[in-house]
Design a protein around this motif. Structure first.
Motif, PDB file in Angstrom:
ATOM      1  N   ARG A 284       0.783  -1.233   0.000  1.00 19.56           N
ATOM      2  CA  ARG A 284       0.000   0.000   0.000  1.00 19.56           C
ATOM      3  C   ARG A 284       0.813   1.281   0.000  1.00 19.56           C
ATOM      4  NH1 ARG A 284      -5.083  -1.265   4.101  1.00 19.56           N
ATOM      5  NH2 ARG A 284      -5.755  -3.201   3.090  1.00 19.56           N
ATOM      6  N   ALA A 305      -1.633   3.794  -8.561  1.00 20.64           N
ATOM      7  CA  ALA A 305      -3.054   4.130  -8.521  1.00 20.64           C
ATOM      8  C   ALA A 305      -3.917   2.960  -8.968  1.00 20.64           C
ATOM      9  CB  ALA A 305      -3.317   5.354  -9.398  1.00 20.64           C
ATOM     10  N   ARG A 307      -3.479  -0.007  -8.239  1.00 22.05           N
ATOM     11  CA  ARG A 307      -3.451  -1.057  -7.211  1.00 22.05           C
ATOM     12  C   ARG A 307      -3.906  -0.533  -5.851  1.00 22.05           C
ATOM     13  NH1 ARG A 307       2.538  -3.696  -8.139  1.00 22.05           N
ATOM     14  NH2 ARG A 307       2.704  -3.291 -10.379  1.00 22.05           N
ATOM     15  N   ASP A 308      -4.503   0.645  -5.833  1.00 15.36           N
ATOM     16  CA  ASP A 308      -4.941   1.259  -4.579  1.00 15.36           C
ATOM     17  C   ASP A 308      -3.783   1.471  -3.611  1.00 15.36           C
ATOM     18  OD1 ASP A 308      -7.603   1.416  -5.362  1.00 15.36           O
ATOM     19  OD2 ASP A 308      -8.007  -0.623  -4.704  1.00 15.36           O
ATOM     20  N   ARG A 310      -0.442   4.063  -2.414  1.00 13.94           N
ATOM     21  CA  ARG A 310      -0.133   5.484  -2.319  1.00 13.94           C
ATOM     22  C   ARG A 310       1.375   5.674  -2.472  1.00 13.94           C
ATOM     23  NH1 ARG A 310       0.833   9.625   1.709  1.00 13.94           N
ATOM     24  NH2 ARG A 310      -0.320  11.530   1.184  1.00 13.94           N
ATOM     25  N   SER A 335      -3.742  10.196  -3.759  1.00 17.96           N
ATOM     26  CA  SER A 335      -2.972   8.963  -3.920  1.00 17.96           C
ATOM     27  C   SER A 335      -1.472   9.206  -3.872  1.00 17.96           C
ATOM     28  CB  SER A 335      -3.338   8.284  -5.244  1.00 17.96           C
ATOM     29  OG  SER A 335      -3.035   9.137  -6.344  1.00 17.96           O
TER      30      SER A 335
END
Length: 480
Positions: A284, A305, A307-308, A310, A335
């Motif tokens: 993440r 972005a 892959r969710d 940041r 993000s």
């Protein structure tokens, strides 16, 4: 190679000749050389502003770019030629006049400029920039330039190389310093990086590639642009790149809108390799520890972005942090973030990062195609401070990633002290670090071959093999 119709009028070198205005395209090139010499500027950053200042047409802008960049690339040869044509040490020639003579020599030996035009326009340039406030001094400087350049014009490039370059069989590095216009210590470092298996022919191929202006390469930021909308030929390895067929990058809509950007394919592969590496557990938080000016950060942010994840960009210099923000563009989803901080002491808790990029400050000797002045600016003494910084950054990066997370260490330099020396020291000194096979990853995912680095698993890209900057990559995993 850009042609030019000349400008000005043939000069007779007379002391009573009437002053004439310097040709704007040549004056612009001289201003670039002056900025590089006096202000430690980078030519590729100065050129756009100079083109605007002199209101150059597209044709004249191309001429100025080739004249300034080519002169910087071949300064080693041209200074040797001028030293043979001047009755004094070059250190005793006024710097503005010497810059103009180098420009004139490049026109005579490497560009399709008629001899009379190359000489007369350079004489006019010297009269404009090298005479101080006194008309007599201006005429004397112009007469001196006229006499020197006529001597230069008496031989072609090959004949001059044969005359002024030491024989390769006697001293390969001193020969290359003149014939290939690379300082001898740089040639020595590049030869070591190529390895003992690389014969003189491959070293010559690398030095030749360093002296060829690189094509403009674009990257389509995934999720924001498609490669098909960019004008150009698809890059060999990166699935998001194209080699621009022609024209200005800023005229491409996706570039103007920030959905695509100019980025060497080697730099694209650095970001892609980090994104493609296997991590254990969460995925993440991605960090770019030396983010300025933001090209790799922007590609990482586009990949994250999807892959969710940041991305956090860390950049020590305030103005470069601003460049990172500009490169990233608007981000309503939150993000990514940018912090201005020292990469060796970033405001992050240890063991919290999943993927981390260390695009370390380095000598830049892998990017001599696009920054030719770096070969004359760097010194062997620079290596110690850079290596100490690189070790500190990599050590801090390994502290920041969690067990199971990965660090990609990259330099735009093949110099062994900055590549295998830094990475080997980290692996040997830490029991919580393992070296992964990034060369195998590049081969399996992107078809990059013949890129084995100096340590098993590391990768080294080369301009003469891969058409990229000489990027070094090492992928490390933090273990429990």
């Amino acid at each position: 190679m850009p042609e030019h119709r000349g400008g000005g009028r043939p000069s007779r070198g007379s002391r009573t000749s009437r002053p004439t205005a310097a040709d704007p395209a040549r004056r612009a090139a001289w201003e670039v050389l002056k900025s590089v010499r006096a202000d430690d500027a980078y030519a590729n950053l100065v050129l756009p502003a100079v083109v605007v200042h002199f209101s150059l047409s597209a044709r004249d802008a191309a001429f100025t770019t080739e004249l300034a960049s080519g002169t910087l690339r071949w300064r080693g040869l041209y200074d040797a030629v001028l030293a043979a044509c001047v009755d004094r040490s070059l250190s005793r020639v006024d710097a503005p006049v010497l810059d103009a003579l180098r420009l004139g020599t490049h026109q005579l030996l490497a560009m399709r400029v008629p001899t009379h035009a190359a000489i007369s326009t350079t004489v006019d340039l010297v009269r404009a920039v090298g005479g101080g406030r006194g008309g007599g001094r201006a005429d004397a400087a112009a007469g001196f330039a006229n006499a020197v350049l006529r001597k230069v014009a008496a031989r072609d490039r090959d004949a001059w190389v044969a005359q002024v370059a030491p024989p390769a069989e006697r001293d390969l590095f001193k020969h290359a310093e003149v014939a290939w216009s690379h300082p001898a210590w740089v040639v020595d470092e590049l030869a070591k990086a190529l390895g003992t298996a690389a014969a003189g022919d491959e070293l010559a191929a690398l030095l030749a590639a360093d002296n060829v202006p690189p094509a403009v390469t674009l990257v389509a930021r995934p999720g924001r642009a498609e490669r098909d909308e960019l004008p150009g030929t698809p890059t060999t390895y990166s699935p998001f790149g194209v080699v621009l067929d022609g024209g200005r990058p800023a005229s491409v809509p996706a570039v103007a809108e920030g959905r695509a950007a100019v980025q060497d394919e080697g730099s694209q592969l650095v970001a892609l390799a980090l994104a493609a590496a296997d991590v254990e557990g969460d995925d993440r938080l991605w960090v770019d520890l030396c983010a300025g000016p933001g090209g790799k950060t922007s590609l990482l942010a586009a990949l994250a972005a999807g892959r969710d994840a940041r991305v956090l960009a860390v950049e020590r210099a305030h103005h470069r942090a601003g460049l990172v923000r500009s490169a990233l563009g608007a981000d309503p989803a939150g993000s990514w973030g940018v912090v201005t901080a020292d990469g060796t002491r970033p405001p992050l808790r240890p063991g919290t990062v999943d993927r981390l990029l260390v695009d370390a400050p380095c000598t830049g000797l892998g990017a001599l195609r696009r920054r030719p002045e770096a070969r004359w600016r760097r010194r062997p003494d620079d290596l110690l401070d850079l290596v100490l910084l690189q070790r500190a950054l990599l050590g801090r990066a390994l502290d920041l990633v969690r067990p199971g997370g990965v660090v990609l260490y990259a330099t735009c330099s093949p110099v062994l002290a900055e590549t295998s020396g830094v990475v080997g020291s980290a692996v040997e000194s830490r029991r919580d670090t393992e070296l992964l096979d990034v060369a195998g990853l590049l081969a399996s995912r992107y078809g990059v071959t013949d890129c084995a680095g100096p340590l098993p698993g590391t990768a080294q890209l080369w301009p003469h093999r891969h058409g990229t900057d000489a990027m070094f990559l090492a992928l490390l995993r933090r273990t429990a």
